[in-house]
Design a protein around this motif. Structure first.
Motif, PDB file in Angstrom:
ATOM      1  N   SER A   1      57.576  60.813  10.830  1.00  0.00           N
ATOM      2  CA  SER A   1      56.410  61.385  11.494  1.00  0.00           C
ATOM      3  C   SER A   1      55.715  60.255  12.248  1.00  0.00           C
ATOM      4  O   SER A   1      55.304  59.261  11.638  1.00  0.00           O
ATOM      5  CB  SER A   1      55.470  62.001  10.452  1.00  0.00           C
ATOM      6  N   ALA A   2      55.594  60.416  13.585  1.00  0.00           N
ATOM      7  CA  ALA A   2      54.993  59.349  14.386  1.00  0.00           C
ATOM      8  C   ALA A   2      54.341  59.909  15.642  1.00  0.00           C
ATOM      9  O   ALA A   2      54.821  60.878  16.232  1.00  0.00           O
ATOM     10  CB  ALA A   2      56.044  58.311  14.776  1.00  0.00           C
ATOM     11  N   ILE A   3      53.258  59.275  16.004  1.00  0.00           N
ATOM     12  CA  ILE A   3      52.577  59.550  17.261  1.00  0.00           C
ATOM     13  C   ILE A   3      52.710  58.285  18.096  1.00  0.00           C
ATOM     14  O   ILE A   3      52.265  57.211  17.676  1.00  0.00           O
ATOM     15  CB  ILE A   3      51.089  59.887  17.025  1.00  0.00           C
ATOM     16  N   PHE A   4      53.342  58.407  19.244  1.00  0.00           N
ATOM     17  CA  PHE A   4      53.533  57.280  20.156  1.00  0.00           C
ATOM     18  C   PHE A   4      52.499  57.426  21.276  1.00  0.00           C
ATOM     19  O   PHE A   4      52.700  58.204  22.209  1.00  0.00           O
ATOM     20  CB  PHE A   4      54.958  57.275  20.716  1.00  0.00           C
ATOM     21  N   PHE A   5      51.394  56.709  21.152  1.00  0.00           N
ATOM     22  CA  PHE A   5      50.290  56.897  22.100  1.00  0.00           C
ATOM     23  C   PHE A   5      50.554  56.175  23.422  1.00  0.00           C
ATOM     24  O   PHE A   5      51.205  55.131  23.466  1.00  0.00           O
ATOM     25  CB  PHE A   5      48.953  56.473  21.489  1.00  0.00           C
ATOM     26  N   HIS A   6      50.023  56.762  24.490  1.00  0.00           N
ATOM     27  CA  HIS A   6      50.208  56.226  25.839  1.00  0.00           C
ATOM     28  C   HIS A   6      48.973  55.496  26.357  1.00  0.00           C
ATOM     29  O   HIS A   6      49.054  54.834  27.399  1.00  0.00           O
ATOM     30  CB  HIS A   6      50.586  57.351  26.809  1.00  0.00           C
ATOM     31  N   ASN A   7      47.851  55.628  25.660  1.00  0.00           N
ATOM     32  CA  ASN A   7      46.633  54.937  26.075  1.00  0.00           C
ATOM     33  C   ASN A   7      45.663  54.870  24.883  1.00  0.00           C
ATOM     34  O   ASN A   7      45.908  55.479  23.838  1.00  0.00           O
ATOM     35  CB  ASN A   7      45.986  55.617  27.291  1.00  0.00           C
ATOM     36  N   GLN A   8      44.580  54.143  25.079  1.00  0.00           N
ATOM     37  CA  GLN A   8      43.597  53.939  24.011  1.00  0.00           C
ATOM     38  C   GLN A   8      42.964  55.250  23.567  1.00  0.00           C
ATOM     39  O   GLN A   8      42.729  55.467  22.378  1.00  0.00           O
ATOM     40  CB  GLN A   8      42.514  52.958  24.480  1.00  0.00           C
ATOM     41  N   LYS A   9      42.706  56.148  24.494  1.00  0.00           N
ATOM     42  CA  LYS A   9      42.093  57.429  24.152  1.00  0.00           C
ATOM     43  C   LYS A   9      43.006  58.218  23.208  1.00  0.00           C
ATOM     44  O   LYS A   9      42.546  58.777  22.213  1.00  0.00           O
ATOM     45  CB  LYS A   9      41.815  58.232  25.425  1.00  0.00           C
ATOM     46  N   GLN A  10      44.299  58.259  23.508  1.00  0.00           N
ATOM     47  CA  GLN A  10      45.241  58.957  22.630  1.00  0.00           C
ATOM     48  C   GLN A  10      45.289  58.307  21.257  1.00  0.00           C
ATOM     49  O   GLN A  10      45.349  59.003  20.240  1.00  0.00           O
ATOM     50  CB  GLN A  10      46.647  58.990  23.244  1.00  0.00           C
ATOM     51  N   GLU A  11      45.270  56.991  21.204  1.00  0.00           N
ATOM     52  CA  GLU A  11      45.280  56.300  19.909  1.00  0.00           C
ATOM     53  C   GLU A  11      44.058  56.691  19.081  1.00  0.00           C
ATOM     54  O   GLU A  11      44.164  57.000  17.893  1.00  0.00           O
ATOM     55  CB  GLU A  11      45.334  54.789  20.097  1.00  0.00           C
TER      56      GLU A  11
ATOM     57  N   LEU B   1      47.225  69.551  21.009  1.00  0.00           N
ATOM     58  CA  LEU B   1      48.653  69.280  20.794  1.00  0.00           C
ATOM     59  C   LEU B   1      48.865  68.692  19.405  1.00  0.00           C
ATOM     60  O   LEU B   1      49.807  69.071  18.698  1.00  0.00           O
ATOM     61  CB  LEU B   1      49.197  68.325  21.861  1.00  0.00           C
ATOM     62  N   LEU B   2      47.993  67.775  18.999  1.00  0.00           N
ATOM     63  CA  LEU B   2      48.127  67.171  17.671  1.00  0.00           C
ATOM     64  C   LEU B   2      47.847  68.188  16.566  1.00  0.00           C
ATOM     65  O   LEU B   2      48.483  68.135  15.505  1.00  0.00           O
ATOM     66  CB  LEU B   2      47.215  65.952  17.534  1.00  0.00           C
TER      67      LEU B   2
ATOM     68  N   GLU C   1      52.927  57.534  11.476  1.00  0.00           N
ATOM     69  CA  GLU C   1      52.685  56.276  12.178  1.00  0.00           C
ATOM     70  C   GLU C   1      51.941  56.564  13.480  1.00  0.00           C
ATOM     71  O   GLU C   1      52.195  57.577  14.128  1.00  0.00           O
ATOM     72  CB  GLU C   1      54.005  55.602  12.563  1.00  0.00           C
ATOM     73  N   VAL C   2      51.065  55.678  13.875  1.00  0.00           N
ATOM     74  CA  VAL C   2      50.429  55.731  15.187  1.00  0.00           C
ATOM     75  C   VAL C   2      50.758  54.402  15.847  1.00  0.00           C
ATOM     76  O   VAL C   2      50.265  53.348  15.427  1.00  0.00           O
ATOM     77  CB  VAL C   2      48.899  55.944  15.069  1.00  0.00           C
TER      78      VAL C   2
ATOM     79  N   ILE D   1      42.158  59.409  19.329  1.00  0.00           N
ATOM     80  CA  ILE D   1      42.259  60.817  18.927  1.00  0.00           C
ATOM     81  C   ILE D   1      43.261  60.965  17.783  1.00  0.00           C
ATOM     82  O   ILE D   1      43.008  61.704  16.823  1.00  0.00           O
ATOM     83  CB  ILE D   1      42.637  61.705  20.131  1.00  0.00           C
ATOM     84  N   ALA D   2      44.374  60.264  17.854  1.00  0.00           N
ATOM     85  CA  ALA D   2      45.396  60.344  16.799  1.00  0.00           C
ATOM     86  C   ALA D   2      44.829  59.904  15.456  1.00  0.00           C
ATOM     87  O   ALA D   2      45.011  60.584  14.438  1.00  0.00           O
ATOM     88  CB  ALA D   2      46.612  59.499  17.173  1.00  0.00           C
TER      89      ALA D   2
END
Length: 175
Positions: free
Chosen positions: A96-106, A70-71, A127-128, A108-109
């Protein structure tokens, strides 16, 4: 079990139109996140005063499409090097921002940003940040591209992004 991804990269109509075409994406909701007022309207967000970004919330099946994939699409369909701007759309609501829902997503981002930073001549400003309340946009924003393909914005801005997606990510697009 499905997961959520929340991404902002300019106008949410562009992101929605692209992510709707991917296998494993169950739903895409346009909306607003990252701001400081509850239940903002499109008119309020467009002022740039609410702190919200136009974003999409994607429900996806990680057994079909990964968060990293997806990213990959996200970074291919917007310019992550322009601060608070995508083309002629200007303001913090288009950041431009990635709003992560958990540590794994952060994790990966950050890894994806390191990868793509090598490809861009300018610094990546995406932004992450942790996901906050996501406020769905008004109904007329849903499925906007499919319902308005003849509109100049759709023809000039969204259609080329869809063409790039179809060309560069054929293995991810559902048939």
């Amino acid at each position: 079990m499905s997961e959520l991804a929340t991404l902002a990269g300019g106008c949410f109509w562009c992101l929605e139109a692209a992510f709707q075409r991917l296998s494993g994406v169950e739903s895409v909701q346009s909306g607003y996140t990252g701001g400081h007022i509850d239940a903002p309207s499109y008119r309020q967000v467009c002022t740039g005063d609410t702190g919200h970004a136009e974003a999409v919330q994607i429900r996806f099946d990680p057994d079909v499409i990964s968060y990293g994939q997806l990213l990959d699409v996200f970074f291919a369909i917007h310019d992550p090097t322009t601060l608070n701007r995508q083309g002629h759309d200007i303001g913090s609501q288009y950041r431009s921002a990635i709003f992560f829902h958990n540590q794994k997503q952060e994790t990966i981002a950050h890894r994806k940003i390191e990868e793509i930073a090598r490809l861009w001549p300018d610094p990546v400003v995406t932004e992450v940040v942790p996901a906050t309340t996501f406020w769905p946009a008004e109904d007329y924003h849903s499925d906007y591209f499919r319902q308005n393909q003849q509109q100049p914005y759709c023809e000039l801005v969204i259609a080329p992004k869809i063409a790039k997606l179809l060309k560069d990510f054929t293995d991810l697009v559902h048939r």
